[in-house]
Design a protein around this motif. Structure first.
Motif, PDB file in Angstrom:
ATOM      1  N   ALA A 155      -3.647  -4.403  -3.679  1.00 25.71           N
ATOM      2  CA  ALA A 155      -2.556  -3.801  -3.706  1.00 25.71           C
ATOM      3  C   ALA A 155      -1.166  -4.869  -3.401  1.00 25.71           C
ATOM      4  CB  ALA A 155      -2.479  -2.862  -2.456  1.00 25.71           C
ATOM      5  N   PRO A 199      -9.158  -0.775   3.529  1.00 25.24           N
ATOM      6  CA  PRO A 199      -8.488  -2.020   3.153  1.00 25.24           C
ATOM      7  C   PRO A 199      -9.504  -3.033   2.751  1.00 25.24           C
ATOM      8  CG  PRO A 199      -7.836  -1.633   5.414  1.00 25.24           C
ATOM      9  CD  PRO A 199      -8.823  -0.686   4.910  1.00 25.24           C
ATOM     10  N   ILE A 218       0.777  -1.270   0.050  1.00 30.68           N
ATOM     11  CA  ILE A 218       0.022   0.019  -0.048  1.00 30.68           C
ATOM     12  C   ILE A 218       0.876   1.219  -0.105  1.00 30.68           C
ATOM     13  CG2 ILE A 218      -1.596   1.333   1.398  1.00 30.68           C
ATOM     14  CD1 ILE A 218      -2.846  -1.317   2.337  1.00 30.68           C
TER      15      ILE A 218
END
Length: 388
Positions: A203, A64, A45
């Motif tokens: 990610a 997330p 990230i």
């Protein structure tokens, strides 16, 4: 007035949900919701937010655990692959019109997205959650590795995942490639191909793909094969394996030397013998290195400037060449050389990874620039020699 404020609030919310909060170039965003529970994704990230490939939902929150949709992943993939969306392009999908925020991104990477046979070809389903196997396929397609020739072990999925049958046959090649290269990993013997992907997971997947493309980082493979240790292959079996593959007699004879220096150094001889097979075409050579150079591993000279014959070391005898092979590997392993080492040994011993390599898989991006160099050595040479 109240209705107008509500409307403006919805517009702002939609804007943030689609475009996100962008960090300053080169600076990762410090998201307050990336806690210890998401430590496994923090590196990815941070790296991707610093490059502008992903964004937070606002200045402080990444969200997330929110599911990634097809159109959101299209934007991430476009940016990760550094694709410049075309300004004027025809509309492909009826549900992604030109005025939709994701239009240019969807059009830019549409060729990489796997087809869903249950959906009309002119529909993209932009808000549909993107599944793990679909993410894997899109990334592998984007890397240009979708051909079956990029698979090292066709039976891999069935051999390690209990739910491999759930992988769609049309993208099984891409999923296998993703697993072999460490992009997609299972847990507890399951790959969960039909699970949706969260923003944090997306990610991580993209970051792994980018590291591979850039030749950076340590990427985990599905195998871990030690270089130092007791040999798991007998000398007789090694010669038998070489003969089965139509090896030149010089390569078959060299097996005695590999097992000799394996005893001296503690390095598994089958590992280096397999590497010699890969580098010399089972002793047939045929490339820049000539048989009379007794160079079993394609070792360059200390002053090499290219890839010509003279850029490669020449050793007086086959024994000298095998000893040099072991010495060269010793530089990677942090072991003392046997006898006087060749010039390139000293170059190798000064690299950043000198003395840190422990497995064959780690030779990728080190011994050779190809990320899968070590893994291919294991699956195509060492395992067959071992009878696995």
């Amino acid at each position: 007035m109240l209705k107008k404020l509500i409307f403006l609030s919805l517009v702002v919310t939609l804007f943030l949900a689609t475009t996100g909060f962008q960090a300053k170039p080169g600076e990762p965003v410090v998201f307050s919701d990336i806690t210890e529970n998401h430590s496994w994704a923090k590196e990815a990230i941070d790296a991707l937010s610093a490059e502008g490939i992903i964004a937070g939902m606002d200045e402080k929150n990444f969200i997330p655990d929110e599911t990634v949709t097809r159109e959101q992943f299209a934007k991430m993939l476009t940016l990760a692959l550094a694709i410049e969306p075309e300004e004027e392009i025809a509309q492909t999908y009826t549900d992604v019109p030109a005025e939709r925020w994701s239009f240019s991104y969807v059009e830019a990477v549409k060729a990489y997205f796997p087809l869903d046979v249950a959906r009309p070809v002119n529909e993209f389903a932009p808000e549909t959650p993107f599944l793990r196997q679909e993410v894997a396929a899109a990334l592998v397609n984007g890397m240009g590795l979708s051909a079956p020739s990029n698979v090292f072990n066709e039976a891999l999925l069935d051999s390690i995942f209990a739910d491999s049958a759930a992988v769609h046959e049309g993208i099984k090649t891409q999923v296998t490639v993703a697993v072999e290269r460490g992009i997609l990993r299972g847990a507890d013997g399951y790959i969960r191909p039909n699970d949706s992907v969260t923003r944090a997971e997306a990610a991580v997947f993209i970051h792994r793909m980018m590291l591979i493309r850039e030749g950076k980082g340590e990427i985990a493979f599905v195998t871990s094969t030690p270089i130092v240790g007791k040999s798991e292959v007998t000398l007789e079996r090694a010669k038998e394996w070489a003969t089965e593959r139509g090896a030149h007699q010089r390569f078959i004879d060299a097996a005695d030397l590999y097992w000799k220096y394996g005893e001296i150094t503690g390095i598994r001889p089958e590992v280096l013998y397999a590497q010699a097979a890969k580098e010399t075409g089972y002793g047939k050579y045929g490339g820049r290195v000539l048989p009379e150079q007794n160079n079993w591993a394609g070792i360059k000279t200390a002053t090499a400037t290219g890839d010509k014959t003279e850029d490669h070391e020449t050793f007086e005898t086959p024994d000298d060449g095998v000893r040099a092979h072991f010495n060269h590997m010793s530089a990677y392993l942090g072991l003392a050389p046997v006898g006087e080492p060749h010039g390139r040994y000293h170059t190798a011993s000064r690299t950043a990874w000198a003395g840190t390599v422990t497995t064959v898989e780690e030779l990728g991006n080190k011994w050779a620039p190809e990320h899968t160099y070590g893994y291919s050595l294991v699956t195509k040479y060492i395992f067959p020699m071992m009878g696995v």
